[in-house]
Design an enzyme around this catalytic site. Structure first.
Site, PDB file in Angstrom:
ATOM      1  CG  ASN A  34      -0.388  -0.178   2.530  1.00 31.99           C
ATOM      2  OD1 ASN A  34       0.643  -0.824   2.675  1.00 31.99           O
ATOM      3  ND2 ASN A  34      -1.019   0.390   3.543  1.00 31.99           N
ATOM      4  CB  ILE A  35       1.652   3.677  -2.299  1.00 32.40           C
ATOM      5  CG1 ILE A  35       2.558   2.483  -2.672  1.00 32.40           C
ATOM      6  CG2 ILE A  35       2.423   5.003  -2.422  1.00 32.40           C
ATOM      7  CD1 ILE A  35       2.959   2.424  -4.137  1.00 32.40           C
ATOM      8  CD  GLU A  36      -1.543   4.801   4.620  1.00 34.33           C
ATOM      9  OE1 GLU A  36      -1.063   5.657   5.387  1.00 34.33           O
ATOM     10  OE2 GLU A  36      -2.278   3.862   5.010  1.00 34.33           O
ATOM     11  CB  CYS A  45      -5.223  -1.374  -1.697  1.00 34.19           C
ATOM     12  SG  CYS A  45      -6.517  -0.569  -0.750  1.00 34.19           S
ATOM     13  CD  GLU A  47      -5.399  -5.819  -1.384  1.00 31.63           C
ATOM     14  OE1 GLU A  47      -4.688  -4.806  -1.221  1.00 31.63           O
ATOM     15  OE2 GLU A  47      -6.366  -6.090  -0.675  1.00 31.63           O
ATOM     16  CB  CYS A  72     -10.789  -2.485   0.544  1.00 28.31           C
ATOM     17  SG  CYS A  72     -10.190  -1.810  -1.023  1.00 28.31           S
TER      18      CYS A  72
HETATM   19  N1  THU Z   1      -5.280  -1.425   2.462  1.00 31.95           N
HETATM   20  C1  THU Z   1      -4.711  -2.236   1.518  1.00 31.95           C
HETATM   21  O1  THU Z   1      -3.550  -2.051   1.118  1.00 31.95           O
HETATM   22  N2  THU Z   1      -5.463  -3.257   1.025  1.00 31.95           N
HETATM   23  C2  THU Z   1      -6.771  -3.473   1.367  1.00 31.95           C
HETATM   24  O2  THU Z   1      -7.503  -4.158   0.659  1.00 31.95           O
HETATM   25  C3  THU Z   1      -7.273  -2.870   2.617  1.00 31.95           C
HETATM   26  C4  THU Z   1      -6.641  -1.550   2.949  1.00 31.95           C
HETATM   27  C5  THU Z   1      -4.490  -0.303   2.987  1.00 31.95           C
HETATM   28  C6  THU Z   1      -4.988   1.036   2.542  1.00 31.95           C
HETATM   29  C7  THU Z   1      -4.447   1.927   3.631  1.00 31.95           C
HETATM   30  O3  THU Z   1      -3.132   2.322   3.282  1.00 31.95           O
HETATM   31  C8  THU Z   1      -4.373   1.036   4.862  1.00 31.95           C
HETATM   32  O4  THU Z   1      -4.527  -0.294   4.395  1.00 31.95           O
HETATM   33  C9  THU Z   1      -5.433   1.332   5.901  1.00 31.95           C
HETATM   34  O5  THU Z   1      -6.689   1.339   5.337  1.00 31.95           O
END
Ligand code: THU
Length: 112
Positions: A34-36, A45, A47, A72
């Site tokens: 994941n890259i925020e 996310c 995936e 998600c």
């Molecule tokens: N996140 C994912 O990388 N994959 C998902 O399917 C669920 C959520 C990440 C997004 C965000 O950076 C962190 O989890 C918290 O929501």
């Protein structure tokens, strides 16, 4: 490989790191984390990073994905774009089928 990919996660806002590894139909593996973003909606996310890396390299057929957290809704929809209902999602050594965790997925009707 999903656990290893998690180490690269950029998650300064949630602190929740995620890793993923998707297997193509012909045996190649693409990983993602994941890259925020400070504009939270721009976060991607793990995936989707893994799947988009694969698609951008010309791979569109997948058999399974390992993820360190449950996918998600948006990621399930992205999976439905490229994968059939038997696509496997492995989380914590449990195996889920895409058709079970995203039943009746939206798919655009093909033009006549
Ligand atoms: N996140 C994912 O990388 N994959 C998902 O399917 C669920 C959520 C990440 C997004 C965000 O950076 C962190 O989890 C918290 O929501």
């Amino acid at each position: 490989m999903a656990e290893k990919a998690k180490e690269s996660a950029y998650a300064p806002y949630s602190g929740f790191k995620v890793g993923a590894a998707v297997l193509t139909a012909d045996g190649k593996i693409f990983t993602g984390c994941n890259i925020e973003n400070s504009s939270y909606g721009a976060t991607v996310c793990a995936e989707r990073v893994a799947i988009f890396k694969a698609v951008s390299e010309g791979y569109r057929e997948f058999s399974k994905i390992a993820v360190t957290a449950m996918p998600c809704g948006i990621c399930r929809q992205v999976m439905a774009e490229f994968c059939d209902k038997d696509f496997e999602i492995i989380v914590d050594n449990k195996i889920y089928k895409l058709g079970d965790i995203l039943p009746e997925a939206f798919i655009l009707p093909k033009e006549e």
